[in-house]
Enzyme design. Structure first.
Site, PDB file in Angstrom:
ATOM      1  CG  HIS A   1      -1.928  -1.106   1.222  1.00 37.54           C
ATOM      2  ND1 HIS A   1      -3.134  -1.087   0.544  1.00 37.54           N
ATOM      3  CD2 HIS A   1      -1.873  -2.314   1.842  1.00 37.54           C
ATOM      4  CE1 HIS A   1      -3.774  -2.226   0.746  1.00 37.54           C
ATOM      5  NE2 HIS A   1      -3.021  -2.999   1.523  1.00 37.54           N
TER       6      HIS A   1
ATOM      7  CG  ASN B   1      -7.504  -5.065   0.324  1.00 32.43           C
ATOM      8  OD1 ASN B   1      -6.826  -4.077   0.595  1.00 32.43           O
ATOM      9  ND2 ASN B   1      -7.057  -6.294   0.495  1.00 32.43           N
TER      10      ASN B   1
ATOM     11  CE1 TYR C   1      -2.372  -5.571   7.697  1.00 32.95           C
ATOM     12  CE2 TYR C   1      -3.002  -3.324   7.158  1.00 32.95           C
ATOM     13  CZ  TYR C   1      -2.904  -4.653   6.808  1.00 32.95           C
ATOM     14  OH  TYR C   1      -3.325  -5.059   5.578  1.00 32.95           O
TER      15      TYR C   1
END
Length: 415
Positions: free
Chosen positions: A91, A164, A376
């Protein structure tokens, strides 16, 4: 085709205006340069000392050599050498816009979250749209899964929606995620992305066929960020005020429905912009024109007691929840009406993680989600430092207090 022509025209107009300093943002307030808060007659060092000459190094005589005591020179070069931070592992290519989320339907029977507590309630948001596999400078028109993330600044803390553009994923276990990323990246031997490496990995994971049917069809190239769908992919839980838990999947639907580019249109859009940033130009320009993009948020809801009644595993993120079997339930809408003031501060340093939830929203036993909850946050601590949540774009807008202290770049005074 009309949507493509509009996108192309927007790219042309934005490219023509590139470099022009905006006098006002969409909020009506002036765009402030850093020096305008504390205006100075000359440029200064980071410590505030005036610089007599910002064009020439200090030398011994007119021809040199340059002296090490030229503090402004050393500072200027040192700052340049450290301007870049580690690129996102995935990303990396993306854009952010800000706005609000407004509740349009009562969902208090399934969720006790404060920001969903009443119809009409508004919550400020920052949304980031991105490609997944390719690096920061890559074309936005490449065939790829897109990232769709929203940070909601609620009165009970931030909630990060991290999803997504495609409702399913390649794999169902986080142990395989590093291998998936490596196969999608360029070959480490020659730095060329090679299809055989991708297909070699996916051939051992037949569950990936589902997402490939999306990726190789229209959803592989959305027309722009404004026309993109968003899906949670993973299964989450919602809890109501009585403690009852349900499985949910989140869906963001763009106003006017999703739009896509054909392979021919991808080339046409890309050729108009040397930075291959047609989607960013489209989003930024639309907000400047006050054509604010909107998305409707809905949730698919399932009683965990009914999970075994379906022909698919509801906790398997490679499987779709058919809407005829689990119909979406409307929740609210998101409107993006404000452009960012600084790309690095608000798009590069914004950090999302599925672990960032609020009371009323939690995790399921989805295996991939469980690993994302750790990974994350871990990647943001690496990219931005342990105190990354102190950065203005990441900081909660509600009161918060804990006993965390010190660490790199800690600028918060705690009594």
């Amino acid at each position: 085709m009309q949507a493509v022509q509009n996108t192309v025209q927007d790219a042309k107009e934005a490219a023509m205006g590139a470099g022009a300093q905006l006098k006002e943002t969409v909020t009506g307030r002036p765009t402030l340069a850093p020096s305008e808060d504390f205006n100075t007659a000359t440029l200064t060092t980071n410590t505030g000392a005036p610089i007599d000459d910002v064009e020439h190094s200090m030398t011994i005589g007119p021809r040199g050599p340059v002296v090490l005591e030229d503090v402004p020179l050393v500072e200027k070069l040192g700052q340049l050498d450290r301007e870049k931070i580690p690129e996102r592992v995935v990303h990396a290519r993306g854009m952010v816009a800000k706005g609000y989320f407004k509740v349009t339907h009562d969902v208090s029977d399934i969720c006790k979250a404060d920001f969903l507590s009443s119809v009409g309630k508004k919550t400020p948001v920052a949304a980031r749209f991105s490609t997944v596999v390719h690096p920061a400078g890559s074309p936005e028109s490449l065939r790829d899964v897109r990232g769709f993330s929203v940070k909601m600044y609620t009165q009970e803390g931030n909630w990060d929606f991290v999803g997504n553009s495609i409702p399913v994923f390649f794999i169902r276990d986080g142990m395989q995620f590093p291998d998936l990323v490596h196969c999608l990246r360029p070959n480490p031997k020659n730095n060329i992305q090679e299809s055989w490496r991708i297909l070699d990995f996916l051939s051992f994971h037949p569950e990936s066929v589902n997402i490939l049917t999306y990726l190789l069809d229209n959803p592989g190239v959305f027309a722009n960020w404004r026309s993109m769908e968003g899906h949670s992919v993973n299964t989450y839980t919602m809890i109501n005020s009585e403690g009852k838990e349900v499985y949910v999947k989140f869906i963001w639907t763009p106003q006017g429905g999703p739009k896509y580019l054909s392979d021919e249109e991808v080339t046409q859009v890309g050729d108009l912009n040397w930075r291959q940033s047609h989607a960013t130009h489209d989003l930024y320009s639309a907000i400047e024109r006050k054509e604010y993009p909107e998305w409707e948020l809905s949730v698919q809801v399932m009683d965990p007691a009914d999970a075994d009644k379906f022909y698919f595993d509801p906790l398997d993120c490679t499987k779709l929840w058919p809407t005829d079997m689990v119909p979406p339930r409307p929740v609210g809408k998101m409107v993006l009406d404000t452009n960012i003031d600084n790309f690095f501060a608000e798009a590069e340093q914004i950090a999302f993680c599925p672990a960032v939830v609020v009371p009323g929203i939690s995790f399921s036993d989805d295996k991939l989600l469980q690993t994302r909850v750790f990974s994350y946050t871990d990647t943001q601590r690496y990219r931005l430092g342990v105190n990354y949540q102190m950065l203005p774009i990441n900081q909660p807008k509600c009161p918060f207090h804990n006993n965390h202290i010190d660490g790199q770049m800690n600028f918060m005074h705690r009594n």
